[in-house]
Design a protein around this motif. Sequence first.
Motif: not given
Length: 796
Positions: A436-446, A513-529
Amino acid sequence: MKYSTALAVVLISAAVIAFQLVIMQVLSISQWHHFAYMVISMAMLGFGAAGTVLALWRPFFRRHYRRVLPLLFIGAGLSMAATVRLAGVFGDFDAFRLFFEFQQVGLLVFSYLAYCLPFFFSGLAITLIFYQEVRHIGFLYLANLIGSGLGAALIILLFWGIHPAILPGVLSLFVFAGAWLVRVPGWRFKAVWAVALLVPLHSLLSPAAPAPSEYKAIQESLRLPGAEIVYRSVSPHGTLEVTEAEAQRFAPGLSLTFIGEPPVRKIVYNNGEYFGTLLGCGMVQEEEHVLDYSPRSLPYSFREVENLLVLNAATGVDVSHGLAQGVKQITAVEPHKDANRLLTREHPEWIDGLYQDPRVQLESSTARAYLSRRREVGYDLIVLPVLGRFGGSAGVYAMQEQYHLTMEAFTAMWESLNEDGMMLAAAWMNYPLRAPLKLTASWRRLLEKQGISEPEKHLIAVRGWGNAAFVLSKSPVTQEERQSIREFARSLNFDPLLLEGVEPEERQRFNRVEDDAVFDYFDAAAYGDVDRLIKDYTFNIAPAVDNRPFFSNFLSWESVPELRRHYGDGQLPYMELGLVLAGVTCIQIFVTAFILIILPLFRIGWQGTRRRWTFLYFSGTGIGFMFFEMALIQKLVLYLGLPVYATAAALAILLILAGVGSGLSARFGFSRGRMFRLAMLISGLILLYAFLLMPWLSFSMHWPWLVKAVLMVAMTAPPAFFMGMMFPLGLRCLSMDNESQIPWAAGIDSCLSVAAAAFAVLLALEAGFMAVMFISALAYAMVGAATLKIGQPDLC
């Protein structure tokens, strides 16, 4: 030299190359393709072992050439017919249990030895002929390569309708025919030949196949009460099987608000892996579609969809959903022609005639080939196949080319959308997060590539208890549409994962989710660095590209120490099993190849007569040819859409054309200067192809099959023709004054060809196929340098 000997070479060469492809298919059914690659890579070292044996006992084989040769053919035929049964004598190996059952190590080694035998006997027979008849090496090498090319083409025809378990017995008959052609006079040999022939006949009447791994997806179905296989067919695409059981229900991550009864449906498996559910119309309670309760309904919740494209449609589950949502025109693209025939001709009732609906058009094509066509009307929605599987895949797809998930593929999809079009991809949320993270990063690059600076207005995702749906919108999502998305999520107990203006409390309202860091990862992939995330994340989530089309390869070697600290040595292999086995295979092959190359030097000596140049010359021909072949196969996977087609086409075209070059090399004056110029010409052609091959293939991907076949031959002909000359020219050069080195040279070429095949895969994973082509060119440049020193100056 008798022409019957050359014909025997053709027969055994055709059989052994076809046997290689058959065993890969057999092992892919029982295990996975990476295990097939592992065993075949090690087994093919039998060719190298043959050169070593001949180098060590050269006088014996030369003295008894006529008697030994037909016996080697019989040995190859016997082992070819019996090797699958022999490999299972002590039990069947299971790749998943390798790292926690010591017994599996012994079974793996025994499997290597069993599968090695046909290649050893075949390699020894062919090498012995080359050595004994070195004056005719150009013609004999032509026979060898022509036979290999024909075998690769023949096996594709045999795969249509003949189960792979039967084919080893069929192929062994070719070898027995070769044994008859090189027979010695007398009744004793005829008696031995006739008795030995009983083994392949028994193999045909009672074929053997390894037991499927208990971790194969089909085994989960067959363990259900009353489960049975109700359909089976074979083709180059694999073995297609349909299972049926009363407890076999379809509920792919459905919302917990679903209170109906999940439908009982048949399931289709290809080579034991899940292919699709025969859902049909898919209607459940109150005329609602079962997928209306899944995150995959997301795009229908806020926009009208009239024109739908479903890529890798399989059994038409998403087609069925589109019809239930009122879509007026649906194009389903599915390359598995055997599955398409099953659902359109043999049993259309299994999917309620879905593909016969006038609103549905079924295209038997690959996703990339279809997307390469120009269309005037864009799509409202393009649906991709589901990423991952429930519970994780343990990395079994790490080495699989997924050209429909590269940046070039996403760009083609984007260009096929209308102004308000969307792309949909569902993914299982297996932890630690990868796909899921790889897909999000790919679409962000697109989006960045399209010049869009506000990705939050285009990227949307909602999350259920086990899976999520990701939508990429070509136009910005409006405030009204965002409100519709929130209402959709709330009504089905889903949580917004990516949505402009989403509040933290919205993201875990229903599913924690067990770890709220999941959302930080998705935010970085979609909107951040996103660049920093890709660099720092434990797994490889860099977007896949056509040069490195391994979307499911998530392991980077740099992160292995950190993964070992987090998960331990016992858990690591089962996160990325495919890549771990590839690495283990590469180490095994290089160690074994080194031993096989060094051993003959104890017999023929370590000093003098330019042995280092012999080593460089024939290691260069082996590595250079194999690297070019591997790169060509991988590119033809994109062009032809199926690995077995790509492998057979590449082998057939490359080997036959190289054989023509070998045959003409006998008329080629082999002075050092000419050989040097020829090697450098090959090196230059490979470099040229490294830059031009992909543009040519991309431009013609949608052309008719016949035209594509002509183009493939025309593109491959120049380098293949000249590469076929280098091996026989080198042997002719050695025959002038270093005849004792001929078996050793053949062994070097064979050993390093196999080692190169294993290493090329790992190199492609890390650096891409462009690097594979560069090293191939470098290898032939090394051959050019070695031509200036190989043999004696006045004779070569």
